[in-house]
Design a protein around this motif. Structure first.
Motif, PDB file in Angstrom:
ATOM      1  N   MET A   1       0.847  -1.205   0.000  1.00  0.00           N
ATOM      2  CA  MET A   1       0.000   0.000   0.000  1.00  0.00           C
ATOM      3  C   MET A   1       0.877   1.247   0.000  1.00  0.00           C
ATOM      4  O   MET A   1       1.869   1.316   0.712  1.00  0.00           O
ATOM      5  CB  MET A   1      -0.916  -0.011   1.232  1.00  0.00           C
ATOM      6  CG  MET A   1      -1.775   1.221   1.338  1.00  0.00           C
ATOM      7  SD  MET A   1      -2.846   1.175   2.770  1.00  0.00           S
ATOM      8  CE  MET A   1      -4.354   0.671   2.008  1.00  0.00           C
ATOM      9  N   GLU A   2       0.452   2.212  -0.780  1.00  0.00           N
ATOM     10  CA  GLU A   2       1.194   3.465  -0.912  1.00  0.00           C
ATOM     11  C   GLU A   2       1.377   4.128   0.453  1.00  0.00           C
ATOM     12  O   GLU A   2       0.468   4.133   1.272  1.00  0.00           O
ATOM     13  CB  GLU A   2       0.392   4.412  -1.809  1.00  0.00           C
ATOM     14  CG  GLU A   2       1.227   5.034  -2.938  1.00  0.00           C
ATOM     15  CD  GLU A   2       0.350   5.912  -3.805  1.00  0.00           C
ATOM     16  OE1 GLU A   2       0.573   7.134  -3.793  1.00  0.00           O
ATOM     17  OE2 GLU A   2      -0.551   5.354  -4.464  1.00  0.00           O
ATOM     18  N   PHE A   6       6.061  -0.092   6.124  1.00  0.00           N
ATOM     19  CA  PHE A   6       6.465  -1.493   6.061  1.00  0.00           C
ATOM     20  C   PHE A   6       6.232  -2.099   4.674  1.00  0.00           C
ATOM     21  O   PHE A   6       6.978  -3.003   4.276  1.00  0.00           O
ATOM     22  CB  PHE A   6       5.775  -2.308   7.164  1.00  0.00           C
ATOM     23  CG  PHE A   6       6.332  -2.028   8.549  1.00  0.00           C
ATOM     24  CD1 PHE A   6       7.436  -1.209   8.737  1.00  0.00           C
ATOM     25  CD2 PHE A   6       5.752  -2.601   9.689  1.00  0.00           C
ATOM     26  CE1 PHE A   6       7.951  -0.942  10.006  1.00  0.00           C
ATOM     27  CE2 PHE A   6       6.263  -2.348  10.956  1.00  0.00           C
ATOM     28  CZ  PHE A   6       7.360  -1.513  11.115  1.00  0.00           C
ATOM     29  N   CYS A   7       5.255  -1.598   3.919  1.00  0.00           N
ATOM     30  CA  CYS A   7       5.129  -2.020   2.523  1.00  0.00           C
ATOM     31  C   CYS A   7       6.375  -1.579   1.748  1.00  0.00           C
ATOM     32  O   CYS A   7       6.867  -2.309   0.881  1.00  0.00           O
ATOM     33  CB  CYS A   7       3.869  -1.449   1.873  1.00  0.00           C
ATOM     34  SG  CYS A   7       2.360  -2.334   2.320  1.00  0.00           S
ATOM     35  N   LYS A   8       6.898  -0.410   2.087  1.00  0.00           N
ATOM     36  CA  LYS A   8       8.123   0.079   1.427  1.00  0.00           C
ATOM     37  C   LYS A   8       9.322  -0.792   1.804  1.00  0.00           C
ATOM     38  O   LYS A   8      10.228  -0.992   0.993  1.00  0.00           O
ATOM     39  CB  LYS A   8       8.383   1.543   1.788  1.00  0.00           C
ATOM     40  CG  LYS A   8       7.417   2.476   1.079  1.00  0.00           C
ATOM     41  CD  LYS A   8       7.702   3.929   1.402  1.00  0.00           C
ATOM     42  CE  LYS A   8       6.697   4.812   0.671  1.00  0.00           C
ATOM     43  NZ  LYS A   8       6.737   6.199   1.112  1.00  0.00           N
ATOM     44  N   LYS A  45       1.619  -9.051   2.690  1.00  0.00           N
ATOM     45  CA  LYS A  45       0.334  -8.430   2.354  1.00  0.00           C
ATOM     46  C   LYS A  45       0.044  -7.299   3.338  1.00  0.00           C
ATOM     47  O   LYS A  45       0.254  -7.465   4.545  1.00  0.00           O
ATOM     48  CB  LYS A  45      -0.758  -9.500   2.445  1.00  0.00           C
ATOM     49  CG  LYS A  45      -2.157  -8.983   2.235  1.00  0.00           C
ATOM     50  CD  LYS A  45      -3.212 -10.043   2.510  1.00  0.00           C
ATOM     51  CE  LYS A  45      -4.603  -9.413   2.427  1.00  0.00           C
ATOM     52  NZ  LYS A  45      -5.660 -10.369   2.847  1.00  0.00           N
ATOM     53  N   HIS A  46      -0.436  -6.173   2.827  1.00  0.00           N
ATOM     54  CA  HIS A  46      -0.775  -5.077   3.735  1.00  0.00           C
ATOM     55  C   HIS A  46      -2.055  -5.396   4.496  1.00  0.00           C
ATOM     56  O   HIS A  46      -3.139  -5.448   3.915  1.00  0.00           O
ATOM     57  CB  HIS A  46      -0.943  -3.752   2.983  1.00  0.00           C
ATOM     58  CG  HIS A  46      -1.279  -2.615   3.898  1.00  0.00           C
ATOM     59  ND1 HIS A  46      -0.314  -1.874   4.548  1.00  0.00           N
ATOM     60  CD2 HIS A  46      -2.481  -2.136   4.326  1.00  0.00           C
ATOM     61  CE1 HIS A  46      -0.904  -0.970   5.326  1.00  0.00           C
ATOM     62  NE2 HIS A  46      -2.230  -1.107   5.202  1.00  0.00           N
ATOM     63  N   ILE A  47      -1.894  -5.588   5.788  1.00  0.00           N
ATOM     64  CA  ILE A  47      -3.025  -5.695   6.719  1.00  0.00           C
ATOM     65  C   ILE A  47      -2.732  -4.629   7.766  1.00  0.00           C
ATOM     66  O   ILE A  47      -1.620  -4.590   8.315  1.00  0.00           O
ATOM     67  CB  ILE A  47      -3.095  -7.093   7.377  1.00  0.00           C
ATOM     68  CG1 ILE A  47      -3.300  -8.190   6.319  1.00  0.00           C
ATOM     69  CG2 ILE A  47      -4.215  -7.139   8.430  1.00  0.00           C
ATOM     70  CD1 ILE A  47      -3.176  -9.619   6.859  1.00  0.00           C
ATOM     71  N   ALA A  48      -3.682  -3.730   8.010  1.00  0.00           N
ATOM     72  CA  ALA A  48      -3.375  -2.543   8.824  1.00  0.00           C
ATOM     73  C   ALA A  48      -3.001  -2.885  10.268  1.00  0.00           C
ATOM     74  O   ALA A  48      -2.138  -2.243  10.866  1.00  0.00           O
ATOM     75  CB  ALA A  48      -4.542  -1.572   8.788  1.00  0.00           C
ATOM     76  N   LEU A  60      -2.620 -17.280   6.301  1.00  0.00           N
ATOM     77  CA  LEU A  60      -1.419 -16.433   6.321  1.00  0.00           C
ATOM     78  C   LEU A  60      -0.957 -16.156   7.756  1.00  0.00           C
ATOM     79  O   LEU A  60       0.229 -16.273   8.072  1.00  0.00           O
ATOM     80  CB  LEU A  60      -1.716 -15.116   5.583  1.00  0.00           C
ATOM     81  CG  LEU A  60      -0.659 -14.016   5.655  1.00  0.00           C
ATOM     82  CD1 LEU A  60       0.671 -14.491   5.051  1.00  0.00           C
ATOM     83  CD2 LEU A  60      -1.148 -12.753   4.943  1.00  0.00           C
ATOM     84  N   ILE A  61      -1.894 -15.811   8.615  1.00  0.00           N
ATOM     85  CA  ILE A  61      -1.519 -15.482   9.994  1.00  0.00           C
ATOM     86  C   ILE A  61      -1.057 -16.744  10.737  1.00  0.00           C
ATOM     87  O   ILE A  61      -0.078 -16.704  11.498  1.00  0.00           O
ATOM     88  CB  ILE A  61      -2.697 -14.809  10.743  1.00  0.00           C
ATOM     89  CG1 ILE A  61      -3.129 -13.516  10.015  1.00  0.00           C
ATOM     90  CG2 ILE A  61      -2.333 -14.509  12.195  1.00  0.00           C
ATOM     91  CD1 ILE A  61      -2.025 -12.503   9.779  1.00  0.00           C
TER      92      ILE A  61
END
Ligand code: AMP
Ligand code: ZN
Length: 114
Positions: A1-2, A6-8, A45-48, A60-61
């Protein structure tokens, strides 16, 4: 996510000290370690946060938790023990809104809330 830090880190835009990586998860050293061993484990994966995990994320978790053991073993803290922390949302003190689990070890953690 932009604009997610952590996505970066996942896509390599921001460097990190990676200790474990596969197609689903990433583990890297916390930039401000609170213990001799302080590793963050995240899904790619982006999970907030823990408040945003959906039923579809169960595999996944669960998978991520099986790797926490391996990551702790590789860091040399599995035998003596360690603590896994998730901060969630405002009151939980979460500062980065991408689900992450802190692995803390390498010393006796005396401060206990529970
Ligand atoms: P939390 O307060 O639970 O959201 O945890 C966020 C953690 O991310 C903190 O312990 C920070 O020290 C850590 N952190 C922030 N930026 C970076 C970064 N660029 N590389 C590694 N860890 C980071
Ligand atoms: Zn993210």
């Amino acid at each position: 996510m932009e604009n997610c830090l952590f996505c970066k880190i996942v896509n390599g835009e921001i460097p990190s000290q990676i200790v474990y990586e596969d197609d689903k998860i990433l583990a890297f050293k916390d930039i401000q370690p609170a213990a001799p061993v302080h590793i963050l484990v995240i899904p790619k994966k982006h999970i907030a946060g823990a408040d945003a995990i959906e039923a579809d994320d169960a595999e996944l978790i669960g998978y991520l938790w099986t790797k926490i053991r391996k990551i702790a073993e590789d860091a040399g803290v599995c035998q003596d023990g360690f603590r896994v922390i998730n901060n969630c949302g405002e009151n939980g003190g979460q500062t980065v809104r991408h689900l992450h689990f802190h692995i803390l070890g390498g010393l006796k953690l005396d401060e206990k809330l529970i």
